[in-house]
Design a protein around this motif. Structure first.
Motif, mmCIF file in Angstrom:
data_model
loop_
_atom_site.group_PDB
_atom_site.id
_atom_site.type_symbol
_atom_site.label_atom_id
_atom_site.label_comp_id
_atom_site.label_asym_id
_atom_site.label_seq_id
_atom_site.Cartn_x
_atom_site.Cartn_y
_atom_site.Cartn_z
ATOM 1 N N THR A 113 3.323 5.797 -2.759
ATOM 2 C CA THR A 113 4.569 6.554 -2.931
ATOM 3 C C THR A 113 4.582 6.797 -4.603
ATOM 4 N N ARG A 114 4.428 5.775 -5.200
ATOM 5 C CA ARG A 114 4.578 5.740 -6.672
ATOM 6 C C ARG A 114 3.347 6.629 -7.511
ATOM 7 N N THR A 115 2.176 6.667 -6.923
ATOM 8 C CA THR A 115 1.066 7.538 -7.354
ATOM 9 C C THR A 115 1.630 8.881 -6.965
ATOM 10 N N LEU A 116 2.151 9.291 -5.722
ATOM 11 C CA LEU A 116 2.613 10.463 -5.572
ATOM 12 C C LEU A 116 3.666 11.051 -6.318
ATOM 13 N N ASP A 153 0.737 -1.167 0.086
ATOM 14 C CA ASP A 153 -0.104 0.144 -0.068
ATOM 15 C C ASP A 153 0.972 1.211 -0.003
ATOM 16 N N PHE A 154 1.906 1.259 0.814
ATOM 17 C CA PHE A 154 2.875 2.612 0.895
ATOM 18 C C PHE A 154 3.608 2.659 -0.220
#
Length: 191
Positions: free
Chosen positions: A168-171, A163-164
């Motif tokens: 992080t990738r989306t951010l 999930d993290f």
């Protein structure tokens, strides 16, 4: 209008005003008293529990055992009730745990009443028999109560590393897009 009618009307108005003020005061006072009682009840219960804890620690033998069982039973059931309330407040799925806890609380109430009888028993030998018999029941209720809290903890879905990583990738993608968007519109403004 004659004098008698005027006096009657004035008397009725005065009675209505006095009655209205009396009812209003009664309602306000009763609400205040009920609010005070509701606010002071938890403090009173906490003071009673603390007094029972002190007496249980100071008392030895079967009477002390019975008192300690009462405390353990009460604390376990209250902890489970708080856990269920928090889970429901967080909209966590609780399944049948509420009905299971309801049944457990009823058993705890019956057990509490039996422990009170044991506590008031004057014969230490009979108290010891009560303590032994009821101790097993208290242990079962405490274990079931702990099981409910454990089930609630297991049902909570914490965020995992995956999930993290996704977050992080989306951010990072959003940051790159914003940087390109800003550069594109800045370049358009300079033309």
């Amino acid at each position: 209008m004659d004098f008698g009618t005027a006096v009657l009307i004035i008397a009725l108005v005065v009675i209505a005003v006095v009655l209205g003020v009396g009812i209003t005061l009664a309602v306000l006072i009763s609400r205040g008293v009920l609010g005070l009682v509701n606010r002071s009840r938890p403090r009173y219960e906490q003071a009673r529990r603390n007094a029972l804890k002190v007496r249980a620690q100071a008392t030895g033998g079967p009477l002390g055992d019975v008192m300690k069982q009462r405390i353990r039973l009460q604390e376990s059931l209250e902890a489970t009730q708080r856990s269920l309330a928090v889970a429901q407040g967080a909209r966590q799925y609780t399944g049948n745990l509420n009905s299971i806890f309801g049944t457990l609380r009823q058993a705890g109430t019956v057990l509490e009443n039996q422990l009170l009888v044991a506590q008031s028993e004057p014969d230490p030998a009979v108290q010891a028999a009560y303590a032994k018999t009821l101790g097993g029941h208290v242990e079962q209720v405490v274990q079931t109560s702990t099981g409910i809290r454990s089930a609630l903890a297991a049902a909570a879905a914490p965020m995992t590393d995956v999930d993290f990583k996704d977050l992080t990738r989306t951010l990072e993608i959003e940051a790159i897009m914003l940087k390109k968007w800003s550069a594109t519109y800045t370049d358009l403004g300079e033309s």
